[in-house]
Write a protein that holds these residues in place. Sequence first.
Motif, PDB file in Angstrom:
ATOM      1  N   GLN A  32      40.734  56.290  39.316  1.00 45.53           N
ATOM      2  CA  GLN A  32      41.334  55.791  38.075  1.00 45.53           C
ATOM      3  C   GLN A  32      42.592  54.982  38.369  1.00 45.53           C
ATOM      4  O   GLN A  32      42.782  53.895  37.819  1.00 45.53           O
ATOM      5  N   ALA A  33      43.447  55.483  39.255  1.00 50.65           N
ATOM      6  CA  ALA A  33      44.687  54.763  39.590  1.00 50.65           C
ATOM      7  C   ALA A  33      44.372  53.450  40.310  1.00 50.65           C
ATOM      8  O   ALA A  33      45.066  52.448  40.099  1.00 50.65           O
ATOM      9  N   GLN A  34      43.343  53.432  41.137  1.00 52.42           N
ATOM     10  CA  GLN A  34      42.946  52.196  41.819  1.00 52.42           C
ATOM     11  C   GLN A  34      42.467  51.164  40.805  1.00 52.42           C
ATOM     12  O   GLN A  34      42.810  49.984  40.892  1.00 52.42           O
ATOM     13  N   TYR A  35      41.680  51.596  39.825  1.00 56.06           N
ATOM     14  CA  TYR A  35      41.212  50.684  38.775  1.00 56.06           C
ATOM     15  C   TYR A  35      42.395  50.161  37.965  1.00 56.06           C
ATOM     16  O   TYR A  35      42.511  48.953  37.718  1.00 56.06           O
ATOM     17  N   ASP A  36      43.283  51.059  37.572  1.00 54.25           N
ATOM     18  CA  ASP A  36      44.434  50.673  36.762  1.00 54.25           C
ATOM     19  C   ASP A  36      45.347  49.694  37.502  1.00 54.25           C
ATOM     20  O   ASP A  36      45.961  48.824  36.885  1.00 54.25           O
ATOM     21  N   ALA A  37      45.428  49.813  38.838  1.00 52.60           N
ATOM     22  CA  ALA A  37      46.309  48.955  39.639  1.00 52.60           C
ATOM     23  C   ALA A  37      45.810  47.511  39.699  1.00 52.60           C
ATOM     24  O   ALA A  37      46.592  46.595  39.893  1.00 52.60           O
ATOM     25  N   GLY A  38      44.473  47.330  39.548  1.00 50.41           N
ATOM     26  CA  GLY A  38      43.905  45.981  39.515  1.00 50.41           C
ATOM     27  C   GLY A  38      44.203  45.175  40.762  1.00 50.41           C
ATOM     28  O   GLY A  38      44.443  45.732  41.810  1.00 50.41           O
ATOM     29  N   PRO A  39      44.240  43.855  40.646  1.00 51.71           N
ATOM     30  CA  PRO A  39      43.940  43.076  39.443  1.00 51.71           C
ATOM     31  C   PRO A  39      42.446  43.069  39.133  1.00 51.71           C
ATOM     32  O   PRO A  39      41.613  42.963  40.035  1.00 51.71           O
ATOM     33  N   LYS A  40      42.140  43.211  37.847  1.00 49.71           N
ATOM     34  CA  LYS A  40      40.752  43.287  37.401  1.00 49.71           C
ATOM     35  C   LYS A  40      40.106  41.907  37.373  1.00 49.71           C
ATOM     36  O   LYS A  40      40.747  40.927  37.014  1.00 49.71           O
ATOM     37  N   LEU A  41      38.855  41.871  37.757  1.00 50.45           N
ATOM     38  CA  LEU A  41      38.071  40.635  37.658  1.00 50.45           C
ATOM     39  C   LEU A  41      37.506  40.534  36.243  1.00 50.45           C
ATOM     40  O   LEU A  41      37.113  41.551  35.664  1.00 50.45           O
ATOM     41  N   PRO A  42      37.414  39.342  35.682  1.00 52.74           N
ATOM     42  CA  PRO A  42      36.794  39.195  34.367  1.00 52.74           C
ATOM     43  C   PRO A  42      35.322  39.625  34.429  1.00 52.74           C
ATOM     44  O   PRO A  42      34.663  39.429  35.452  1.00 52.74           O
ATOM     45  N   ALA A  43      34.824  40.198  33.344  1.00 46.65           N
ATOM     46  CA  ALA A  43      33.407  40.574  33.275  1.00 46.65           C
ATOM     47  C   ALA A  43      32.561  39.351  33.584  1.00 46.65           C
ATOM     48  O   ALA A  43      32.821  38.262  33.075  1.00 46.65           O
ATOM     49  N   GLY A  44      31.585  39.515  34.464  1.00 44.56           N
ATOM     50  CA  GLY A  44      30.697  38.421  34.824  1.00 44.56           C
ATOM     51  C   GLY A  44      31.196  37.543  35.962  1.00 44.56           C
ATOM     52  O   GLY A  44      30.460  36.689  36.442  1.00 44.56           O
ATOM     53  N   ALA A  45      32.444  37.754  36.409  1.00 44.09           N
ATOM     54  CA  ALA A  45      32.958  36.980  37.548  1.00 44.09           C
ATOM     55  C   ALA A  45      32.170  37.363  38.798  1.00 44.09           C
ATOM     56  O   ALA A  45      31.774  38.514  38.962  1.00 44.09           O
ATOM     57  N   PRO A  46      31.924  36.399  39.673  1.00 38.59           N
ATOM     58  CA  PRO A  46      31.197  36.733  40.896  1.00 38.59           C
ATOM     59  C   PRO A  46      32.000  37.690  41.763  1.00 38.59           C
ATOM     60  O   PRO A  46      33.213  37.548  41.903  1.00 38.59           O
ATOM     61  N   LEU A  47      31.309  38.672  42.304  1.00 37.31           N
ATOM     62  CA  LEU A  47      31.945  39.629  43.199  1.00 37.31           C
ATOM     63  C   LEU A  47      32.013  39.051  44.597  1.00 37.31           C
ATOM     64  O   LEU A  47      31.137  38.285  45.009  1.00 37.31           O
TER      65      LEU A  47
END
Length: 115
Positions: A32-47
């Motif tokens: 959860q902390a790793q997700y919250d730290a981001g930075p998040k990729l926009p939905a649908g952005a290429p991984l």
Amino acid sequence: MWGGNGDPGFDCSGLAQAAYAAADIQLPRTAQAQYDAGPKLPAGAPLETGNLVFLGTAPNNITHVGVYLGRQGDQAMMVVAPDEGAVVRVEPFPATVGARWGSDIYIGATAPDVG
């Protein structure tokens, strides 16, 4: 990050943390902390290889993290440690936000700072 039987092993967030530590990038300890730290990729952005991919029931209930490896055919693949002490393995996951993965859904991905 040690398996219950005395053998070294990782849980999912410990594996992600160790992988990034090898590149001198510090991550928080929990998924959860790793997700919250981001930075998040926009939905649908290429991984991209090395992105962290997160699963759970909601963005505020992340229960699992994997490290994206790329595609095998048309299937997205991640390396994961399913439980503390379990064998680290490569497995498929649905790379579409909101798609089911067992009892969880794919929530999204982050690209921790490598610069």
